[in-house]
Design an enzyme around this catalytic site. Structure first.
Site, PDB file in Angstrom:
ATOM      1  N   ARG A 480     -55.200 -25.940  14.953  1.00 21.93           N
ATOM      2  CA  ARG A 480     -56.328 -26.444  15.715  1.00 21.93           C
ATOM      3  C   ARG A 480     -57.324 -27.174  14.818  1.00 21.93           C
ATOM      4  O   ARG A 480     -57.540 -26.788  13.676  1.00 21.93           O
ATOM      5  CB  ARG A 480     -57.051 -25.302  16.417  1.00 21.93           C
ATOM      6  N   VAL A 481     -57.921 -28.207  15.371  1.00 20.20           N
ATOM      7  CA  VAL A 481     -58.917 -28.949  14.597  1.00 20.20           C
ATOM      8  C   VAL A 481     -60.333 -28.541  14.990  1.00 20.20           C
ATOM      9  O   VAL A 481     -61.301 -29.017  14.417  1.00 20.20           O
ATOM     10  CB  VAL A 481     -58.751 -30.469  14.790  1.00 20.20           C
ATOM     11  N   ASP A 482     -60.465 -27.664  15.983  1.00 19.29           N
ATOM     12  CA  ASP A 482     -61.788 -27.157  16.352  1.00 19.29           C
ATOM     13  C   ASP A 482     -61.899 -25.706  15.907  1.00 19.29           C
ATOM     14  O   ASP A 482     -61.056 -25.196  15.174  1.00 19.29           O
ATOM     15  CB  ASP A 482     -62.025 -27.301  17.858  1.00 19.29           C
ATOM     16  N   ASP A 483     -62.942 -25.041  16.325  1.00 19.19           N
ATOM     17  CA  ASP A 483     -63.175 -23.672  15.906  1.00 19.19           C
ATOM     18  C   ASP A 483     -62.412 -22.684  16.791  1.00 19.19           C
ATOM     19  O   ASP A 483     -62.992 -21.935  17.581  1.00 19.19           O
ATOM     20  CB  ASP A 483     -64.676 -23.356  15.919  1.00 19.19           C
ATOM     21  N   VAL A 484     -61.114 -22.704  16.651  1.00 25.06           N
ATOM     22  CA  VAL A 484     -60.242 -21.796  17.385  1.00 25.06           C
ATOM     23  C   VAL A 484     -59.316 -21.116  16.382  1.00 25.06           C
ATOM     24  O   VAL A 484     -58.801 -21.761  15.474  1.00 25.06           O
ATOM     25  CB  VAL A 484     -59.419 -22.530  18.452  1.00 25.06           C
TER      26      VAL A 484
END
Length: 612
Positions: A480-484
């Site tokens: 993931r490139v987000d905060d996941v």
């Protein structure tokens, strides 16, 4: 590494080169397909044969897609003529009314050109339950076993025929007022009643929402509030390993919280008329966090349970998550080698990228005996099916790579500005053009659907994943490139865990990051700042973890609570998660520049408390 043919020693370089040449006989003048230059195999792949796992000639000969040439021809058609390609497949289903041939696919993925919309086979009417069950019964297969079930204890098993799948639940649902378009929450463990419930809902046109039976009452209540179901289906209790789980008690608590109630036991006739539904009528609701079901790591009563099941039922395809592979790998090979596993033909991986060492353990002379190719699939809840996946009879594999796109799927890698990047590269994974299984909206929030998935890069579906493509065109998912955080295949938002932690009366602030975990893939590492005057203690650590378990579920519990007198923040108050990730991973020589922090000294304090 050896070859994929288990009864042969590792082939010579010339043997492999001849295999490569035979696989590279592509149509004359065939053009490039969405940057997939790897199908022109030849010297490029032969030069790196040590990275490749080749299918045996015997396996390829029996595969539905058996060569790069066949794949390329089918893939080209699926991209150039999607209406014709998918219509031929749809024709294998039963349709009460056929779709409009001129409206097979209607789409707009570009938010700058109007609302995002996707529809396929407009005007058609069918029913999934009828296609899955009734057609088999009408063909004389009513007494044929449709499903096998393995229970918690050894020797505890069951089966369902196609006729038994009809059961009487659909009639009960209708009797209590459930009809087309109504929602039903299914909070059941992996019992035979689960597929019965799903099919019963589909039969009458109701929308089912399967909620993972490990969720707490609070999380279940939220999902009840979200879809406002006519009823909740559950069971009294289930054993998971040696521990009983009292699901009915959890449902009762959730129903009180959501101000609903209900309890059902009844008998109804088996026959229930089918509700014919439009192709774009909703069938089910899913949460994108992986909440629809996570099997407990199946090592009860010991880590040979999986292979006992394989031998017992002559299983041919074993499809699981990398977290289980790593867990079994950790437990040792002796649990594997007790069993023959000779029925296995294909292995599968799903939920997260599988690391090459686990891939090789899974494939080599431990589980797959170097004869069972691994279908290492990439897809999402949102995509409704495989998107990038090996067709293992058609081309060689690279351990850890999802390889090439499935039919009708056009993956692209873009940079920060949304520009497509060709050749060897890394960037953001997007999909252009729609496919039949794509999800149509977020329930009750189409604006968020567009904002999350289509506004980041206009004209594309943004997957939220990073991806690299090597010089041979193989795709490598980077997470993931987000905060996941991806824990055992569950996509868990850091904000969700942080919110649960700060709800604790003695927690002032929290920041959560992912850290590498040998079994789960990623673990949850929480930095916690306590209310002034509250001392650190083991009891408080356990209490914080229990708060997360109660609010979200056990799978979201932090693996580590790191006491933090303060968090590294910029002068504008933004938490520098990059620094927290480095501290969590013990990469203290890679902290980088900390001069922009409002209080650089907090970093040393966190390092000093690393082992507390």
């Amino acid at each position: 590494m050896g070859t994929a043919n288990g009864d042969q020693p590792a082939g010579t370089s010339s043997d492999k080169l001849r295999h490569v040449e035979s696989m590279s006989q592509l149509p004359s003048g065939a053009g490039k397909i969405s940057g997939i230059n790897a199908l022109v195999l030849g010297e490029s792949l032969a030069a790196e044969e040590h990275d490749l796992i080749f299918p045996s000639h015997e396996f390829s000969a029996s595969a539905l897609v058996s060569s790069p040439k066949q794949y390329r021809e089918m893939y080209e058609r699926s991209i150039k003529d999607p209406a014709g390609f998918w219509s031929e497949i749809a024709d294998t289903f039963y349709w009460k009314e056929k779709w409009n041939p001129s409206e097979v696919c209607l789409e707009n993925l570009d938010v700058t050109k109007g609302p995002v919309q996707i529809s396929w086979f407009k005007g058609g009417k069918t029913n999934i339950c009828y296609n899955a069950v009734d057609r088999n019964i009408e063909a004389g297969n009513g007494d044929k076993v449709a499903m096998l079930w393995e229970g918690n204890e050894l020797g505890q098993d069951g089966k369902l025929t196609y006729s038994e799948l009809l059961e009487k639940l659909a009639n009960y649902l209708k009797s209590v007022g459930v009809g087309k378009g109504d929602a039903v929450v299914i909070y059941l463990p992996m019992l035979l009643e689960l597929p019965i419930a799903m099919l019963a809902c589909a039969r009458i046109g109701a929308i089912h929402s399967v909620v993972f039976a490990g969720f707490s009452a609070d999380s279940l209540a939220q999902r009840i509030v979200d879809c406002k179901p006519k009823l909740v289906l559950t069971c009294n209790a289930v054993k998971r390993g040696v521990k009983p789980i009292f699901l009915k008690d959890i449902v009762d608590a959730a129903l009180v919280e959501s101000e609903k109630n209900g309890d059902v036991v009844s008998k109804f006739p088996t026959k229930c008329d089918v509700e014919w539904v439009d192709t774009e009528d909703p069938l089910f609701l899913l949460y994108t966090s992986g909440s629809t079901g996570k099997p407990k790591t199946p090592n009860y009563p010991d880590s040979g349970r999986c292979w006992d099941i394989v031998d017992k039922y002559s299983v041919t395809i074993f499809y699981t998550a990398p977290t289980l592979v790593r867990s079994l790998m950790r437990d040792g090979t002796e649990y594997v080698t007790r069993y023959s596993r000779k029925s296995l033909r294909v292995l599968g991986s799903v939920g997260e990228p599988i690391n090459p060492s686990a891939w090789r353990w899974f494939y080599n002379n431990v589980v797959g005996d170097s004869r069972c190719p691994i279908s290492d699939t990439w897809w999402q809840t949102e995509t409704g099916g495989f998107m990038i996946t090996p067709l293992p009879g058609a081309w060689p594999q690279k351990p850890g790579s999802a390889t090439f796109p499935f039919f009708g799927v056009q993956p692209v890698i873009v940079d920060e500005k949304g520009q497509e990047i060709e050749g060897e590269c890394s960037g953001y994974l997007c999909i252009k053009k729609s496919w039949p299984g794509a999800f149509r909206t977020l329930y009750g929030d189409h604006e968020r659907y567009e904002t999350t998935y289509f506004k980041p890069f206009a004209g594309y579906y943004f997957t939220g994943d990073g991806c690299s493509r090597d010089k041979d065109g193989y795709h490598w998912l980077t997470g993931r490139v987000d905060d996941v955080i991806n824990v055992s295949g569950h996509r868990i938002g850091t904000a969700e865990v942080e919110s649960a932690l700060v709800s604790h009366s003695q927690c002032a602030e929290a920041a959560v990051v992912g850290v590498e975990h040998e079994v789960k893939g990623q673990g949850i590492y929480a930095f916690v700042t306590l209310v002034d005057g509250v001392p650190y203690s083991e009891e408080l650590r356990k209490s914080l973890i229990m708060t997360v378990r109660n609010q979200i579920g056990a799978f979201a519990a932090p693996d580590k609570i790191h006491w933090a007198p303060g968090l590294p923040k910029t002068r504008s108050g933004k938490i520098m998660r990059r620094i927290l990730r480095k501290i969590a991973a013990r990469q203290l020589d890679e902290l980088g520049d900390t001069s922009t922090l409002a209080d650089p000294g907090v970093v040393n304090q966190l390092i000093a408390l690393s082992d507390c």
